[in-house]
Design a protein around this motif. Structure first.
Motif, mmCIF file in Angstrom:
data_model
loop_
_atom_site.group_PDB
_atom_site.id
_atom_site.type_symbol
_atom_site.label_atom_id
_atom_site.label_comp_id
_atom_site.label_asym_id
_atom_site.label_seq_id
_atom_site.Cartn_x
_atom_site.Cartn_y
_atom_site.Cartn_z
ATOM 1 N N LEU A 175 -8.486 2.801 12.800
ATOM 2 C CA LEU A 175 -9.763 3.252 12.250
ATOM 3 C C LEU A 175 -10.810 2.147 12.302
ATOM 4 O O LEU A 175 -11.967 2.392 12.655
ATOM 5 C CB LEU A 175 -9.575 3.745 10.805
ATOM 6 N N VAL A 176 -10.406 0.926 11.975
ATOM 7 C CA VAL A 176 -11.338 -0.206 12.021
ATOM 8 C C VAL A 176 -11.800 -0.453 13.454
ATOM 9 O O VAL A 176 -12.994 -0.632 13.719
ATOM 10 C CB VAL A 176 -10.697 -1.472 11.394
ATOM 11 N N VAL A 200 0.746 -2.284 2.470
ATOM 12 C CA VAL A 200 -0.102 -3.470 2.590
ATOM 13 C C VAL A 200 -1.526 -3.068 2.233
ATOM 14 O O VAL A 200 -1.849 -1.885 2.183
ATOM 15 C CB VAL A 200 -0.045 -4.069 4.023
ATOM 16 N N GLY A 201 -2.381 -4.053 2.003
ATOM 17 C CA GLY A 201 -3.773 -3.785 1.645
ATOM 18 C C GLY A 201 -4.512 -3.020 2.732
ATOM 19 O O GLY A 201 -4.066 -2.955 3.880
ATOM 20 N N ILE A 202 -5.653 -2.459 2.370
ATOM 21 C CA ILE A 202 -6.441 -1.670 3.305
ATOM 22 C C ILE A 202 -7.898 -2.113 3.256
ATOM 23 O O ILE A 202 -8.446 -2.375 2.187
ATOM 24 C CB ILE A 202 -6.286 -0.154 3.009
ATOM 25 N N ASP A 203 -8.487 -2.219 4.422
ATOM 26 C CA ASP A 203 -9.894 -2.569 4.586
ATOM 27 C C ASP A 203 -10.769 -1.489 3.921
ATOM 28 O O ASP A 203 -10.449 -0.308 4.014
ATOM 29 C CB ASP A 203 -10.157 -2.642 6.105
ATOM 30 N N ARG A 224 2.036 5.121 10.793
ATOM 31 C CA ARG A 224 2.197 4.222 9.654
ATOM 32 C C ARG A 224 0.806 3.860 9.158
ATOM 33 O O ARG A 224 -0.142 3.741 9.935
ATOM 34 C CB ARG A 224 2.950 2.951 10.068
ATOM 35 N N MET A 225 0.675 3.652 7.874
ATOM 36 C CA MET A 225 -0.632 3.369 7.275
ATOM 37 C C MET A 225 -1.277 2.122 7.868
ATOM 38 O O MET A 225 -2.476 2.116 8.119
ATOM 39 C CB MET A 225 -0.469 3.220 5.757
ATOM 40 N N ASP A 226 -0.509 1.071 8.118
ATOM 41 C CA ASP A 226 -1.110 -0.147 8.659
ATOM 42 C C ASP A 226 -1.672 0.093 10.056
ATOM 43 O O ASP A 226 -2.761 -0.387 10.391
ATOM 44 C CB ASP A 226 -0.134 -1.325 8.638
ATOM 45 N N ASP A 227 -0.952 0.875 10.885
ATOM 46 C CA ASP A 227 -1.462 1.212 12.222
ATOM 47 C C ASP A 227 -2.709 2.076 12.132
ATOM 48 O O ASP A 227 -3.674 1.867 12.867
ATOM 49 C CB ASP A 227 -0.397 1.952 13.053
ATOM 50 N N ASP A 246 3.108 7.278 6.933
ATOM 51 C CA ASP A 246 4.270 6.535 6.453
ATOM 52 C C ASP A 246 3.833 5.166 5.927
ATOM 53 O O ASP A 246 2.777 4.657 6.301
ATOM 54 C CB ASP A 246 5.260 6.369 7.614
ATOM 55 N N ASP A 247 4.651 4.581 5.084
ATOM 56 C CA ASP A 247 4.367 3.252 4.496
ATOM 57 C C ASP A 247 2.977 3.225 3.866
ATOM 58 O O ASP A 247 2.216 2.259 4.021
ATOM 59 C CB ASP A 247 4.510 2.146 5.540
#
Length: 159
Positions: free
Chosen positions: A47-48, A78-81, A39-42, A73-74
């Motif tokens: 990565l951070v 939500v926003g991304i750093d 998932r994109m948030d994970d 996915d997704d």
């Protein structure tokens, strides 16, 4: 590896996007391709965190750049750093015209350009993803709601 074309799977919540992407990923595994689903948030969080270890960070970027099929996915739900967005650009640039990426999202490329923090990098990132991609728009049906409504009409259903 014969076809490096990206696939964009787009529909509202409950449209079956994740189900379809996972089915494609499983089929790729059955044909002995390596697959990474996230998932994109994970992914952004990983990565951070990985930036704290230079070697681990580079290894992660290399792994995601070289997996036969990357499924995100997704995407931008939500926003991304900004640092994660930079890493995402690097990964997608390394995969461009070489390996396929599946993007699963409730929104399309026009929104992605607006949602990414750096406009120039956003344009380049989205261009790499979408310019030669196949797009599956699954429509407006919420499969979760449909299945729930169907279940309510079956004999023996109770709340």
């Amino acid at each position: 590896r014969a076809d490096p074309t990206n696939l964009l799977i787009i529909s509202p919540t409950g449209g079956g996007k994740t189900y379809l992407a996972c089915a494609i990923g499983i089929a790729a595994c059955h044909t002995e391709h390596s697959v990474h689903y996230t998932r994109m948030d994970d992914l952004a969080r990983q990565l951070v965190i990985a930036r704290g270890d230079g070697i681990g960070h580079q290894n992660m970027l290399n792994k995601l750049s070289d997996v036969d099929l990357l499924i995100i996915d997704d995407f931008l739900t939500v926003g991304i750093d900004p640092n994660a967005a930079s890493d995402l650009f690097s990964i997608l640039a390394n995969r461009d015209h070489r390996l396929p990426t599946i993007i699963v999202s409730q929104s399309g490329p026009a929104y992605w350009v607006e949602a990414l923090p750096d406009r120039i990098a956003a344009d380049s990132t989205v261009n790499r993803l979408a310019s030669q991609a196949r797009t599956l728009n699954l429509g407006e049906v919420d499969m979760r709601r449909l299945r729930s409504d169907q279940a309510k009409t079956t004999k023996g259903y109770w709340e």
